[in-house]
Design a protein around this motif. Structure first.
Motif, PDB file in Angstrom:
ATOM      1  N   PRO A 193       0.813  -1.226   0.000  1.00  0.00           N
ATOM      2  CA  PRO A 193       0.000   0.000   0.000  1.00  0.00           C
ATOM      3  C   PRO A 193       0.842   1.270   0.000  1.00  0.00           C
ATOM      4  CG  PRO A 193      -0.380  -1.297   2.010  1.00  0.00           C
ATOM      5  CD  PRO A 193       0.448  -2.132   1.100  1.00  0.00           C
ATOM      6  N   VAL A 194       2.012   1.259   0.620  1.00  0.00           N
ATOM      7  CA  VAL A 194       2.863   2.460   0.564  1.00  0.00           C
ATOM      8  C   VAL A 194       3.179   2.780  -0.899  1.00  0.00           C
ATOM      9  CG1 VAL A 194       5.217   3.307   0.986  1.00  0.00           C
ATOM     10  CG2 VAL A 194       3.904   2.328   2.875  1.00  0.00           C
ATOM     11  N   ARG A 195       3.673   1.786  -1.644  1.00  0.00           N
ATOM     12  CA  ARG A 195       4.031   2.040  -3.055  1.00  0.00           C
ATOM     13  C   ARG A 195       2.809   2.460  -3.868  1.00  0.00           C
ATOM     14  NH1 ARG A 195       6.501  -2.951  -2.301  1.00  0.00           N
ATOM     15  NH2 ARG A 195       4.905  -3.910  -3.605  1.00  0.00           N
ATOM     16  N   ASN A 196       1.724   1.676  -3.730  1.00  0.00           N
ATOM     17  CA  ASN A 196       0.573   1.906  -4.614  1.00  0.00           C
ATOM     18  C   ASN A 196      -0.188   3.187  -4.285  1.00  0.00           C
ATOM     19  OD1 ASN A 196       1.241  -0.414  -5.914  1.00  0.00           O
ATOM     20  ND2 ASN A 196      -0.293  -1.694  -4.911  1.00  0.00           N
ATOM     21  N   HIS A 197      -0.373   3.460  -3.000  1.00  0.00           N
ATOM     22  CA  HIS A 197      -1.112   4.684  -2.643  1.00  0.00           C
ATOM     23  C   HIS A 197      -0.306   5.928  -3.025  1.00  0.00           C
ATOM     24  CE1 HIS A 197      -4.391   2.618  -0.909  1.00  0.00           C
ATOM     25  NE2 HIS A 197      -3.855   2.312   0.248  1.00  0.00           N
ATOM     26  N   LEU A 198       1.009   5.878  -2.816  1.00  0.00           N
ATOM     27  CA  LEU A 198       1.817   7.049  -3.194  1.00  0.00           C
ATOM     28  C   LEU A 198       1.792   7.236  -4.709  1.00  0.00           C
ATOM     29  CD1 LEU A 198       4.771   6.787  -0.662  1.00  0.00           C
ATOM     30  CD2 LEU A 198       3.076   8.620  -0.794  1.00  0.00           C
ATOM     31  N   TRP A 199       1.886   6.138  -5.431  1.00  0.00           N
ATOM     32  CA  TRP A 199       1.800   6.210  -6.903  1.00  0.00           C
ATOM     33  C   TRP A 199       0.492   6.880  -7.320  1.00  0.00           C
ATOM     34  CZ3 TRP A 199       5.097   4.818 -10.867  1.00  0.00           C
ATOM     35  CH2 TRP A 199       4.530   4.706 -12.150  1.00  0.00           C
ATOM     36  N   ASP A 200      -0.610   6.454  -6.675  1.00  0.00           N
ATOM     37  CA  ASP A 200      -1.919   7.029  -7.008  1.00  0.00           C
ATOM     38  C   ASP A 200      -2.052   8.477  -6.534  1.00  0.00           C
ATOM     39  OD1 ASP A 200      -2.651   4.725  -8.269  1.00  0.00           O
ATOM     40  OD2 ASP A 200      -3.728   3.885  -6.565  1.00  0.00           O
ATOM     41  N   ALA A 201      -1.151   8.902  -5.655  1.00  0.00           N
ATOM     42  CA  ALA A 201      -1.129  10.304  -5.224  1.00  0.00           C
ATOM     43  C   ALA A 201      -0.208  11.133  -6.121  1.00  0.00           C
ATOM     44  CB  ALA A 201      -0.668  10.394  -3.772  1.00  0.00           C
ATOM     45  N   GLY A 202       0.280  10.542  -7.193  1.00  0.00           N
ATOM     46  CA  GLY A 202       1.109  11.292  -8.147  1.00  0.00           C
ATOM     47  C   GLY A 202       2.570  11.328  -7.777  1.00  0.00           C
ATOM     48  N   ILE A 203       3.001  10.401  -6.935  1.00  0.00           N
ATOM     49  CA  ILE A 203       4.416  10.371  -6.538  1.00  0.00           C
ATOM     50  C   ILE A 203       5.083   9.192  -7.252  1.00  0.00           C
ATOM     51  CG2 ILE A 203       5.990  10.080  -4.568  1.00  0.00           C
ATOM     52  CD1 ILE A 203       3.991  11.742  -2.957  1.00  0.00           C
ATOM     53  N   PRO A 204       6.069   9.484  -8.116  1.00  0.00           N
ATOM     54  CA  PRO A 204       6.605   8.436  -9.002  1.00  0.00           C
ATOM     55  C   PRO A 204       7.527   7.457  -8.273  1.00  0.00           C
ATOM     56  CG  PRO A 204       7.782  10.495  -9.353  1.00  0.00           C
ATOM     57  CD  PRO A 204       6.722  10.798  -8.338  1.00  0.00           C
ATOM     58  N   ILE A 205       6.908   6.523  -7.588  1.00  0.00           N
ATOM     59  CA  ILE A 205       7.672   5.513  -6.848  1.00  0.00           C
ATOM     60  C   ILE A 205       8.439   4.648  -7.838  1.00  0.00           C
ATOM     61  CG2 ILE A 205       7.412   3.443  -5.407  1.00  0.00           C
ATOM     62  CD1 ILE A 205       6.794   6.097  -3.948  1.00  0.00           C
ATOM     63  N   GLU A 206       9.731   4.424  -7.559  1.00  0.00           N
ATOM     64  CA  GLU A 206      10.492   3.467  -8.374  1.00  0.00           C
ATOM     65  C   GLU A 206      10.367   2.072  -7.764  1.00  0.00           C
ATOM     66  OE1 GLU A 206      14.542   4.870  -8.882  1.00  0.00           O
ATOM     67  OE2 GLU A 206      13.948   6.238 -10.487  1.00  0.00           O
ATOM     68  N   ASN A 207      10.713   1.944  -6.499  1.00  0.00           N
ATOM     69  CA  ASN A 207      10.684   0.622  -5.866  1.00  0.00           C
ATOM     70  C   ASN A 207      10.838   0.761  -4.359  1.00  0.00           C
ATOM     71  OD1 ASN A 207      13.627   0.708  -5.153  1.00  0.00           O
ATOM     72  ND2 ASN A 207      13.882   0.644  -7.368  1.00  0.00           N
ATOM     73  N   SER A 208      10.593  -0.353  -3.662  1.00  0.00           N
ATOM     74  CA  SER A 208      11.030  -0.449  -2.268  1.00  0.00           C
ATOM     75  C   SER A 208      11.875  -1.701  -2.174  1.00  0.00           C
ATOM     76  CB  SER A 208       9.841  -0.512  -1.301  1.00  0.00           C
ATOM     77  OG  SER A 208       9.118  -1.716  -1.484  1.00  0.00           O
ATOM     78  N   LYS A 209      12.740  -1.763  -1.174  1.00  0.00           N
ATOM     79  CA  LYS A 209      13.586  -2.948  -0.997  1.00  0.00           C
ATOM     80  C   LYS A 209      13.914  -3.122   0.480  1.00  0.00           C
ATOM     81  CE  LYS A 209      18.164  -2.584  -1.772  1.00  0.00           C
ATOM     82  NZ  LYS A 209      18.780  -2.176  -0.491  1.00  0.00           N
ATOM     83  N   GLY A 210      14.305  -4.324   0.842  1.00  0.00           N
ATOM     84  CA  GLY A 210      14.848  -4.522   2.172  1.00  0.00           C
ATOM     85  C   GLY A 210      16.223  -3.869   2.235  1.00  0.00           C
TER      86      GLY A 210
END
Ligand code: ADP
Length: 453
Positions: free
Chosen positions: A188-205
């Motif tokens: 949800p962090v990646r997807n919600h931010l993406w839907d808020a117009g923030i161009p997420i590249e990725n998350s990783k450990g």
């Protein structure tokens, strides 16, 4: 990516009953979103033009105290108002909250309607404007590192911050299996931010148990700072919604790796990377060399903006990927500044000094001021360092908040660029942290001296 919301679309969504709440926020000295929750009907009727907040919001600390010693704001001057001026280009959905959108505001003087000079967003805008006058655009990216814990903020606070158990049991650097176990938060962090117009590249450990990294695509510097502040806020809220704490404290345990916020920087001219020169052995243009030399020369002057608390300085330790020396290197993670994308159009300089607690507006404003000075002074860049630069002889990054405060206060460059009032304001902010810490008796002192002193 649904992205930024045009004001007319907001009006339509309010009329349809889909949106009822507008978060109207400024970014404070600590980089936090502060503001009010407006009924959307009132926002579209009038508050979109401007609203107000108490001016102590830009002269407080993490505890919302009212420390003395700020010329701009005090009991004597009655703690008046600032104007919060919504920047409607930042209006965006908040998909992780029901029926809610958000807008960021500029902070203006109540009487003159001029930007408040020590407002972080105004400080960054002033440096972007200087660069634009020189014909350049600053493209930046900040990486966000943080820890997820098993328990919630509330459970941890009630337990006196003793049970800090990270969400994973082992170093999860690049791990897919362990990060799958954290997808109830990170997806949800990646997807919600993406839907808020923030161009997420990725998350990783990241390289410690429970440590995460969130990467956002580089963008114009002001957008990058906005993205960072909103993303950090979202991580905390989404973790909280799932019963976990997310902490951006740079060093929460002496034996664990700290959290940083590396800042990638490049200048562009008319849409073309101005840091790239295919003729150079590393692909660095003369402009880039001047800029990097400015970053190095003035690193002590702006370190406070990269490491604003007592705890920030606990991160700078040999052999932990956190830098200790003011030196640059080619794709070498032990140096304070790392050349990335050498020989290609993606060439950029990464500053690795900043902690996860930095305020991105202040950090980028300070570094742009230093880089611009490097260009103006046509500073020469020394050859890159090689090998393990923890062992080098070059100057050290200020190793305490007191040292960084002194370097900021004594910086002719920062005084020239931001003005004495702004430098003295932040010097006082550093002093407040130091004063508060020196009043406290720590667990370490008790355990060490209670019986044996
Ligand atoms: P690391 O290996 O240090 O974690 P990453 O590859 O994850 O680095 O991060 C690289 C970051 O640099 C990304 O946020 C990316 O968008 C950004 N970046 C790429 N090209 C540029 C550029 N020309 N200027 C500024 N930032 C850039």
């Amino acid at each position: 990516m649904s992205g930024i919301l045009p004001f007319d679309d907001l009006k339509a969504q309010v009329a349809e009953g889909r949106i009822d709440t507008v978060l109207v926020c400024i970014v404070d000295m600590q980089g936090r979103l502060m503001g009010k929750r407006f009924h959307a009907g009132h926002f579209i009727a009038s508050a979109w033009e401007e609203t107000h907040c108490c001016n102590y919001l830009l002269a407080t600390d993490l505890e919302m105290a009212t420390p003395e010693g700020y010329a701009a704001t005090s009991w004597e001057t009655g703690y008046g108002d600032y104007v919060m001026k919504p920047d409607l280009t930042t209006l965006r959905p908040v998909p992780w909250l029901e029926g809610t959108v958000m807008v960021l505001c500029d902070v203006l003087d109540h009487h003159t309607h001029q930007p408040v000079p020590h407002s972080p967003r105004a400080m960054l805008k002033s440096q972007i404007a200087r660069l634009e006058a020189m014909g350049f655009d600053a493209m930046m990216a900040t990486e966000l590192e943080f820890f997820l814990f098993e328990k919630s903020f509330e459970e941890i606070r009630k337990g006196g911050f003793q049970d800090l158990t990270p969400i994973s049991g082992y170093n999860e650097d690049y791990h897919i299996f362990q990060t799958t176990k954290e997808e109830h938060v990170m997806r949800p962090v990646r997807n919600h931010l993406w839907d808020a117009g923030i161009p997420i590249e990725n998350s990783k450990g990241e390289a410690e148990a429970g440590q995460e990294e969130l990467n956002i695509k580089y963008a114009a510097a002001l957008d990058t700072a906005d993205y960072h502040s909103i993303a950090k806020h979202a991580v905390k809220e989404i973790a909280w919604q799932n019963g976990h704490a997310a902490s951006f404290l740079p060093k929460w345990h002496k034996d664990r790796v700290g959290s940083s916020s590396h800042v990638h920087q490049s200048l562009w001219k008319d849409g073309v990377p101005a840091f790239f020169d295919p003729e150079d052995s590393l692909g660095m243009s003369a402009l880039m060399k001047n800029y990097v030399a400015g970053l190095l020369k003035y690193a002590p002057d702006y370190t406070y903006f990269l490491a604003p608390y007592i705890n920030s300085y606990k991160r700078f330790m040999k052999g932990t990927f956190a830098p200790t020396r003011i030196i640059w290197s080619v794709d070498n993670r032990t140096a304070g500044f790392r050349l990335c994308g050498d020989g290609s159009k993606a060439i950029r300089i990464e500053c690795r000094i900043g902690g996860s607690d930095l305020n991105p507006y202040l950090a980028m404003a300070g570094m742009l001021a230093a880089g611009i000075a490097g260009i103006e002074e046509e500073l020469e860049l020394q050859p890159p360092a090689r090998g393990d630069v923890y062992q080098g002889e070059t100057a050290m990054i200020p190793d305490s908040l007191e040292a960084a405060r002194a370097a900021l206060g004594g910086s002719a460059l920062m005084r020239k660029v931001f003005g004495d009032a702004v430098v003295d304001h932040y010097r006082r902010a550093a002093e407040v942290e130091i004063e508060e810490f020196s009043r406290v008796v720590t667990d370490w002192e008790i355990a060490r001296g209670f019986e044996r002193a």
